[in-house]
Design a protein around this motif. Structure first.
Motif, PDB file in Angstrom:
ATOM      1  N   UNK A  49       0.757  -1.171   0.074  1.00 54.74           N
ATOM      2  CA  UNK A  49       0.064   0.043  -0.144  1.00 54.74           C
ATOM      3  C   UNK A  49       0.775   1.315   0.005  1.00 54.74           C
ATOM      4  N   UNK A  50       0.432   2.199  -0.683  1.00 46.78           N
ATOM      5  CA  UNK A  50       1.014   3.772  -0.598  1.00 46.78           C
ATOM      6  C   UNK A  50       0.744   4.043   0.874  1.00 46.78           C
ATOM      7  N   UNK A  51       1.897   4.822   1.292  1.00 45.57           N
ATOM      8  CA  UNK A  51       1.931   5.573   2.813  1.00 45.57           C
ATOM      9  C   UNK A  51       1.951   6.892   2.366  1.00 45.57           C
ATOM     10  N   UNK A  52       3.039   7.267   1.459  1.00 36.51           N
ATOM     11  CA  UNK A  52       3.120   8.959   1.060  1.00 36.51           C
ATOM     12  C   UNK A  52       3.508   8.779  -0.254  1.00 36.51           C
ATOM     13  N   UNK A  53       4.069  10.137  -0.859  1.00 38.55           N
ATOM     14  CA  UNK A  53       4.311  10.223  -2.235  1.00 38.55           C
ATOM     15  C   UNK A  53       5.700  10.864  -2.143  1.00 38.55           C
ATOM     16  N   UNK A  54       6.665  10.695  -3.199  1.00 36.01           N
ATOM     17  CA  UNK A  54       7.850  11.824  -3.280  1.00 36.01           C
ATOM     18  C   UNK A  54       7.607  12.241  -4.643  1.00 36.01           C
ATOM     19  N   UNK A  55       8.195  13.400  -4.893  1.00 37.16           N
ATOM     20  CA  UNK A  55       7.680  14.342  -6.228  1.00 37.16           C
ATOM     21  C   UNK A  55       9.157  14.423  -6.946  1.00 37.16           C
ATOM     22  N   UNK A  56       8.865  14.841  -8.220  1.00 37.36           N
ATOM     23  CA  UNK A  56      10.006  14.914  -9.303  1.00 37.36           C
ATOM     24  C   UNK A  56      11.138  15.777  -8.807  1.00 37.36           C
ATOM     25  N   UNK A  57      12.558  15.264  -8.629  1.00 36.19           N
ATOM     26  CA  UNK A  57      13.497  16.068  -8.245  1.00 36.19           C
ATOM     27  C   UNK A  57      13.943  16.045  -6.859  1.00 36.19           C
ATOM     28  N   UNK A  58      13.168  15.471  -6.015  1.00 30.84           N
ATOM     29  CA  UNK A  58      13.238  15.386  -4.530  1.00 30.84           C
ATOM     30  C   UNK A  58      14.443  14.324  -4.316  1.00 30.84           C
ATOM     31  N   UNK A  59      14.999  14.424  -3.384  1.00 34.70           N
ATOM     32  CA  UNK A  59      16.372  13.526  -2.902  1.00 34.70           C
ATOM     33  C   UNK A  59      15.708  12.586  -1.883  1.00 34.70           C
ATOM     34  N   UNK A  60      16.006  11.229  -2.045  1.00 36.59           N
ATOM     35  CA  UNK A  60      15.878  10.033  -1.270  1.00 36.59           C
ATOM     36  C   UNK A  60      17.155   9.516  -0.788  1.00 36.59           C
ATOM     37  N   UNK A  61      16.989   9.106   0.352  1.00 33.29           N
ATOM     38  CA  UNK A  61      18.544   8.233   0.762  1.00 33.29           C
ATOM     39  C   UNK A  61      18.121   6.642   0.119  1.00 33.29           C
ATOM     40  N   UNK A  62      18.982   6.093  -0.625  1.00 38.49           N
ATOM     41  CA  UNK A  62      18.867   4.710  -1.012  1.00 38.49           C
ATOM     42  C   UNK A  62      19.428   3.773  -0.289  1.00 38.49           C
TER      43      UNK A  62
END
Length: 273
Positions: A49-62
């Motif tokens: 299930x989806x909890x939240x969303x991230x958008x174009x160009x946002x940074x995430x730590x993988x």
């Protein structure tokens, strides 16, 4: 017990800084990655299930890429989840962000050229050059009038929320294409330079100070169990809600009574930043 929404650990990997990690997990250092899709669901588990969303160009730590899925933590709020690895690209320095409800990414610096995709408010961009009324990026051209420099902020969270009036309600949504109550509050506050977590219970726990006298002021935050809203002008609130299935204004007393009577209970907090 650690909140899994903000704890970067699964059964295989865990952040080096965590004091306790699952048995068998390996401590790792994440690598920064950039969201390369207009809107990317942050899932509780692969195909979950989806909890939240991230958008174009946002940074995430993988922290891990495994079987086509990346286990990541969003920089904007520390939320943890899974995204398709194919939706991520190399990290890059943000120079601008989309400060209008939405914009188009065009093939050429011409409003009649084909549009490649649509970007939501809050999307992050690296501008390489300018051509007339357009900003050039590695992925296409965006109208300059829709962009602000990366360090420019709004001053009024209610004004930001009102940019989203009519946006359809979407559980876990964080974009102009679909948003929920906590997504709207988070978007409004982050656009004004205020740190804000992703879910309403997290927001109630850390944002602002309690208001004891009951007097409502524009910009105040209202919380119920599982819901939140911003106080607007003229004795109204603004919120993304499943009753209207959209971001809408609603008269304060009527909204408080409707939410109570539909089974969600009374206000749990009234806070002021």
């Amino acid at each position: 017990m650690s909140d899994p929404r903000s704890t970067p650990a699964n059964l295989r990997v865990a952040a080096r800084h965590l004091a306790e990690i699952p048995d068998g997990a390996v401590r790792v250092t994440p690598r920064p990655r950039r969201v390369a899709k207009p809107v990317c669901d942050l899932l509780r588990r692969p195909n979950g299930p989806r909890d939240r969303q991230v958008l174009w160009g946002e940074t995430v730590d993988e922290y891990e890429s495994h079987d086509g899925w990346s286990f990541v933590q969003a920089r904007k709020d520390g939320y943890v989840g899974y995204v398709p690895t194919a939706d991520l690209g190399p990290d890059a320095r943000t120079t601008h962000w989309v400060a209008r409800p939405a914009t188009h990414l065009y093939e050429a610096p011409d409003i009649k050229s084909p549009d490649r995709t649509t970007l939501s408010f809050g999307s992050r961009l690296t501008v390489l050059d300018e051509t007339g009324a357009f900003a050039e990026t590695a992925d296409g051209f965006v109208p300059k009038v829709h962009l602000w420099p990366a360090d420019r902020r709004f001053s009024d969270p209610v004004a930001v929320a009102e940019l989203f009036l009519g946006t359809p309600y979407l559980w876990g949504g964080n974009s102009r294409f679909g948003i929920d109550c906590s997504g709207l509050v988070q978007t409004a506050l982050i656009a004004c330079g205020e740190a804000c977590p992703g879910d309403s219970d997290q927001q109630q726990a850390v944002l602002g100070r309690d208001v004891a006298d009951g007097r409502m002021e524009p910009g105040d935050l209202l919380f119920w169990k599982g819901h939140c809203a911003l106080v607007a002008e003229n004795s109204r609130l603004i919120h993304a809600n499943a009753f209207h299935m959209a971001v809408s204004h609603e008269a304060l007393p009527a909204a408080i009574e409707r939410i109570r009577s539909q089974g969600d209970g009374p206000l749990t907090a009234h806070k002021r930043l």
